[in-house]
Design a protein around this motif. Structure first.
Motif, PDB file in Angstrom:
ATOM      1  N   GLN A  63       0.832  -1.202   0.000  1.00  0.00           N
ATOM      2  CA  GLN A  63       0.000   0.000   0.000  1.00  0.00           C
ATOM      3  C   GLN A  63       0.868   1.254   0.000  1.00  0.00           C
ATOM      4  O   GLN A  63       0.557   2.233  -0.677  1.00  0.00           O
ATOM      5  CB  GLN A  63      -0.947  -0.011   1.194  1.00  0.00           C
ATOM      6  CG  GLN A  63      -2.079  -0.997   1.026  1.00  0.00           C
ATOM      7  CD  GLN A  63      -3.015  -1.015   2.223  1.00  0.00           C
ATOM      8  OE1 GLN A  63      -2.705  -0.458   3.267  1.00  0.00           O
ATOM      9  NE2 GLN A  63      -4.150  -1.665   2.067  1.00  0.00           N
ATOM     10  N   THR A  64       1.959   1.218   0.742  1.00  0.00           N
ATOM     11  CA  THR A  64       2.872   2.363   0.759  1.00  0.00           C
ATOM     12  C   THR A  64       3.479   2.570  -0.621  1.00  0.00           C
ATOM     13  O   THR A  64       3.538   3.705  -1.122  1.00  0.00           O
ATOM     14  CB  THR A  64       3.988   2.150   1.811  1.00  0.00           C
ATOM     15  OG1 THR A  64       3.386   1.992   3.085  1.00  0.00           O
ATOM     16  CG2 THR A  64       4.951   3.315   1.840  1.00  0.00           C
ATOM     17  N   ALA A  65       3.920   1.476  -1.245  1.00  0.00           N
ATOM     18  CA  ALA A  65       4.513   1.574  -2.579  1.00  0.00           C
ATOM     19  C   ALA A  65       3.481   2.052  -3.594  1.00  0.00           C
ATOM     20  O   ALA A  65       3.784   2.895  -4.446  1.00  0.00           O
ATOM     21  CB  ALA A  65       5.076   0.221  -3.000  1.00  0.00           C
ATOM     22  N   GLN A  66       2.267   1.544  -3.508  1.00  0.00           N
ATOM     23  CA  GLN A  66       1.218   1.985  -4.433  1.00  0.00           C
ATOM     24  C   GLN A  66       0.906   3.462  -4.225  1.00  0.00           C
ATOM     25  O   GLN A  66       0.709   4.189  -5.196  1.00  0.00           O
ATOM     26  CB  GLN A  66      -0.046   1.142  -4.242  1.00  0.00           C
ATOM     27  CG  GLN A  66       0.072  -0.255  -4.797  1.00  0.00           C
ATOM     28  CD  GLN A  66      -1.137  -1.106  -4.483  1.00  0.00           C
ATOM     29  OE1 GLN A  66      -1.859  -0.846  -3.524  1.00  0.00           O
ATOM     30  NE2 GLN A  66      -1.353  -2.135  -5.284  1.00  0.00           N
ATOM     31  N   GLY A  67       0.873   3.889  -2.982  1.00  0.00           N
ATOM     32  CA  GLY A  67       0.624   5.310  -2.694  1.00  0.00           C
ATOM     33  C   GLY A  67       1.714   6.178  -3.298  1.00  0.00           C
ATOM     34  O   GLY A  67       1.429   7.232  -3.876  1.00  0.00           O
ATOM     35  N   PHE A  68       2.969   5.720  -3.187  1.00  0.00           N
ATOM     36  CA  PHE A  68       4.090   6.467  -3.753  1.00  0.00           C
ATOM     37  C   PHE A  68       3.953   6.544  -5.277  1.00  0.00           C
ATOM     38  O   PHE A  68       4.144   7.602  -5.874  1.00  0.00           O
ATOM     39  CB  PHE A  68       5.409   5.795  -3.369  1.00  0.00           C
ATOM     40  CG  PHE A  68       6.611   6.423  -4.001  1.00  0.00           C
ATOM     41  CD1 PHE A  68       7.117   7.621  -3.522  1.00  0.00           C
ATOM     42  CD2 PHE A  68       7.241   5.831  -5.089  1.00  0.00           C
ATOM     43  CE1 PHE A  68       8.222   8.211  -4.104  1.00  0.00           C
ATOM     44  CE2 PHE A  68       8.337   6.409  -5.679  1.00  0.00           C
ATOM     45  CZ  PHE A  68       8.831   7.603  -5.186  1.00  0.00           C
ATOM     46  N   ILE A  69       3.614   5.433  -5.893  1.00  0.00           N
ATOM     47  CA  ILE A  69       3.475   5.397  -7.350  1.00  0.00           C
ATOM     48  C   ILE A  69       2.335   6.306  -7.799  1.00  0.00           C
ATOM     49  O   ILE A  69       2.483   7.100  -8.731  1.00  0.00           O
ATOM     50  CB  ILE A  69       3.249   3.951  -7.849  1.00  0.00           C
ATOM     51  CG1 ILE A  69       4.523   3.141  -7.663  1.00  0.00           C
ATOM     52  CG2 ILE A  69       2.796   3.924  -9.304  1.00  0.00           C
ATOM     53  CD1 ILE A  69       4.356   1.650  -7.868  1.00  0.00           C
TER      54      ILE A  69
END
Length: 78
Positions: A63-69
Motif C-alpha cells: 500500500q505504501t509503494a502503491q501510494g508512492f506510485i
C-alpha cells in the motif's frame, strides 16, 4: 457388579482390579494423546498468527509503494 459381569470377568481371567488398572491406563493414554493434540494445535495457531503478521506487513508495504506510485503519477500529470 452383576452376575453376568462376574462370569464374564472370570471367563476372561480379569479381576475387578485388573479391569480398573487397564481402564486407568487407557484413560492415561487418552489424556496424554489429548495433551499432545492440544500442544500441536497451539503450535499451528502460533504459526498461523506469525504468518498473518508477515502478510499484514507485506500488504502495508504494498500500500505504501502503491501510494508512492500514485503520488508520483499524479505529480507528473500536473
Amino acid at each position: 457388579m452383576s452376575r453376568v459381569q462376574t462370569v464374564s470377568r472370570k471367563a476372561t481371567g480379569l479381576s475387578k482390579t485388573d479391569s480398573d488398572e487397564k481402564l486407568g491406563a487407557l484413560a492415561d493414554a487418552a489424556r496424554s494423546a489429548a495433551d499432545r493434540a492440544s500442544d500441536s494445535l497451539d503450535d499451528v495457531l502460533s504459526f498461523v498468527a506469525a504468518s498473518e503478521k508477515r502478510i499484514a506487513a507485506m500488504e502495508a508495504k504494498l500500500q505504501t509503494a502503491q501510494g508512492f506510485i500514485y503520488q508520483k503519477l499524479d505529480d507528473e500529470t500536473k
